[in-house]
Design a protein around this motif. Structure first.
Motif, PDB file in Angstrom:
ATOM      1  N   THR A  61     -11.528   1.971  24.315  1.00 38.14           N
ATOM      2  CA  THR A  61     -10.654   1.434  25.416  1.00 38.14           C
ATOM      3  C   THR A  61     -10.325   0.186  25.571  1.00 38.14           C
ATOM      4  N   LYS A 113       2.480  14.808  26.370  1.00 39.23           N
ATOM      5  CA  LYS A 113       2.180  13.720  27.725  1.00 39.23           C
ATOM      6  C   LYS A 113       2.265  14.580  28.853  1.00 39.23           C
ATOM      7  N   ASP A 168      -4.304   7.785  30.204  1.00 40.21           N
ATOM      8  CA  ASP A 168      -3.693   6.430  30.309  1.00 40.21           C
ATOM      9  C   ASP A 168      -3.182   5.894  31.644  1.00 40.21           C
ATOM     10  N   ASN A 169      -4.187   4.748  32.037  1.00 37.71           N
ATOM     11  CA  ASN A 169      -3.924   4.598  33.547  1.00 37.71           C
ATOM     12  C   ASN A 169      -2.781   3.591  33.590  1.00 37.71           C
ATOM     13  N   LYS A 170      -2.418   2.964  32.578  1.00 36.37           N
ATOM     14  CA  LYS A 170      -1.233   2.080  32.650  1.00 36.37           C
ATOM     15  C   LYS A 170      -0.017   2.864  32.502  1.00 36.37           C
ATOM     16  N   LYS A 207      -6.363   2.155  29.195  1.00 40.57           N
ATOM     17  CA  LYS A 207      -6.217   3.266  28.424  1.00 40.57           C
ATOM     18  C   LYS A 207      -7.558   3.577  27.935  1.00 40.57           C
ATOM     19  N   TYR A 208      -8.064   4.950  28.018  1.00 41.38           N
ATOM     20  CA  TYR A 208      -8.904   5.758  27.501  1.00 41.38           C
ATOM     21  C   TYR A 208      -8.729   6.647  26.459  1.00 41.38           C
ATOM     22  N   THR A 209      -9.139   6.380  25.197  1.00 41.36           N
ATOM     23  CA  THR A 209      -8.754   7.344  24.202  1.00 41.36           C
ATOM     24  C   THR A 209      -9.878   7.772  23.184  1.00 41.36           C
TER      25      THR A 209
END
Ligand code: FRU
Length: 493
Positions: free
Chosen positions: A476, A427, A399-401, A381-383
């Motif tokens: 991240t 989202k 959020d790649n998850k 996840k890149y926040t």
């Protein structure tokens, strides 16, 4: 006064005072872009609608003008469009002085009070002096109500192939198409959409226009339909359809049909704050430029500003891309924004698992464009976070998850004024796990517009912190990725 200053955007259009909703009558002529808007000058909530007016030479800096259309005996002036009548088909001008004709909805409050269904009809008005003065047509309405309660928001385009005007109109749960030779006499042609796309609320503000498919000679017609309520993240939002228009009927394309079956509705913007997006008439080089109202009917009338309410999105150029999954109506900020960008601040950053500071005192985050180019991403996840010294923040990222893009404004300052404003968080589903991803951010004092991968997905949201955001960070939970970061100050006064 203080609050007015705190929340007034630096470069997005807002009226000086009073209430604003939908953009209306967008057109270009003689070097000037014209933006009209649903306007109630005497209060900060929705009321008897006028058409306010603003002009711009470059789609970025707007100047408010006197009110263009006032309510009259036929009713309030609801949303609609404007066209440059180059062949003087209406006869309102002459070959030298082309009239600009506005086509709008009359909403009759008296008939509504008396419990009638036929409260909405369409009227026209024209200007021969580039929108300084307007004359309403003496035989209004030009399109009477056929017995449909919600019957509004005419959007007219010159259909060059058939040498006719074509109108898309919102008729409750579908779009109607009408055609005309002179903008005064309209013939019903067909309807579309009763069982297609999003239907969580009433259909409003449609827009029908042709667009070249990127990298090909193919032309498709796009139908934008705004709906209230029923958006992808609650409230009001815009969806679109891709197909063909033969001068009478709009049919969705086979490729788009499959996409629609999968996605149910195809959204123009996944954020909560982009409604009633429609396009300009007569833009040079056939560009298709849209502007939306940067708010949401769920809470628009409660947002914490006092003297004025609502702003518009930045002007965006749309283009159509065909992919294996369907069609994407990409939108990116207009090129003209670049001329306000200062020298870039460039950084190459290798991402660690702790919170990393991307920008602080080196840039004023209340008027900035930021390009983020993430590389070698993994399934984490890149926040990103916009923060102030009070601990308030707007979070957004990839959020790649969970395979989704997100915006979280639950801790962004004032949040308790409206329904579905702070939660649930916004989202947007992703079709794939990204290894590389680009995001362009357009940030003002009270809004962020995120253009993901050259505008293939867009998220637009507003916020009301108790102090301007002054820091941008990234955190991240994965290792090994890197970020190319470029920030530009916007020099707009
Ligand atoms: C959309 C809308 C339109 C209507 C206008 C009234 O936001 O409801 O359908 O014409 O606003 O202000």
């Amino acid at each position: 006064k203080k609050e007015e200053q705190l929340y007034r955007p630096n470069f997005h259009f807002t009226p000086k005072k009073g209430w604003m909703n939908d953009p209306n009558g967008l057109y270009y002529k003689d070097g000037v872009y014209n933006l009209f808007f649903q306007y109630y000058p005497d209060g900060n909530k929705w009321g008897p609608m006028h058409w306010g007016h603003a002009t711009s030479k470059d789609l970025v800096k707007w100047e408010e003008q006197p009110i263009a259309l006032y309510p009259d005996d036929l009713g309030y002036i609801f949303s609609g469009s404007a066209v440059v009548d180059k062949n003087n088909t209406s006869g309102f001008g002459d070959a030298k002085n082309n009239p600009v004709v506005a086509i709008y909805t009359y909403h009759n409050p008296n008939r509504e009070k008396d419990g009638n269904i036929d409260v909405e009809s369409q009227g026209i008005a024209y200007s021969l002096d580039n929108s300084k003065t307007w004359t309403k047509y003496s035989s209004n309405p030009v399109l009477k109500n056929p017995g449909i309660r919600d019957f509004r928001d005419p959007k007219v385009i010159w259909d060059a192939k058939r040498k006719q005007w074509a109108m898309a109109l919102a008729a409750q749960d579908r779009a109607h198409f009408y055609t005309s030779k002179n903008l005064k006499d309209w013939t019903f042609q067909s309807e579309f959409g009763k069982d297609l796309g999003g239907h969580g609320g009433v259909w409003e503000c449609p827009d029908l226009f042709p667009l070249k498919v990127e990298g090909s000679k193919e032309e498709k017609w796009v139908l934008i339909v705004n709906i209230n309520l029923g958006g992808p993240n609650n409230g009001s939002a815009g969806q679109y359809f891709v197909g063909d228009f033969d001068g009478k009927t709009f049919k969705i394309d086979e490729h788009f049909t499959k996409q629609l079956q999968r996605e149910k509705a195809v959204w123009l913007d996944w954020g909560k704050d982009n409604y009633a997006s429609v396009s300009f008439d007569n833009v040079p080089q056939d560009k298709r430029i849209i502007i939306g109202w940067m708010s949401n009917w769920e809470y628009a009338q409660e947002v914490p500003t006092e003297f004025w309410r609502s702003s518009m999105t930045v002007a965006r150029e749309v283009s159509l891309k065909k992919t294996k999954d369907g069609y994407v109506l990409k939108n990116v900020p207009v090129d003209q924004l670049k001329k306000y960008q200062g020298k870039p601040i460039n950084k190459k950053i290798s991402l660690k698992s702790e919170n990393q500071l991307l920008a602080k005192s080196d840039i004023n985050l209340a008027k900035a464009v930021i390009d983020l180019d993430l590389k070698k991403m993994s399934a984490g996840k890149y926040t990103f976070a916009l923060k102030n010294t009070l601990g308030e923040e707007v979070l957004f990222g990839i959020d790649n998850k969970a395979k989704e893009l997100f915006i979280d404004r639950s801790k962004s300052g004032k949040t308790d004024f409206g329904k579905n404003y702070a939660t649930p968080m916004t989202k947007a589903p992703m079709n794939e796990i990204y290894v590389n991803a680009k995001m362009k951010l357009v940030i003002d004092k009270t809004s962020i517009e995120i253009f993901f991968n050259d505008g293939e997905k867009v998220l637009t949201e507003i916020f009301f912190p108790n102090e301007n955001f002054s820091e941008l960070t990234l955190s991240t939970d994965t290792l090994g990725s890197s970020l190319d970061f470029s920030a530009y100050q916007l020099n707009i006064k």
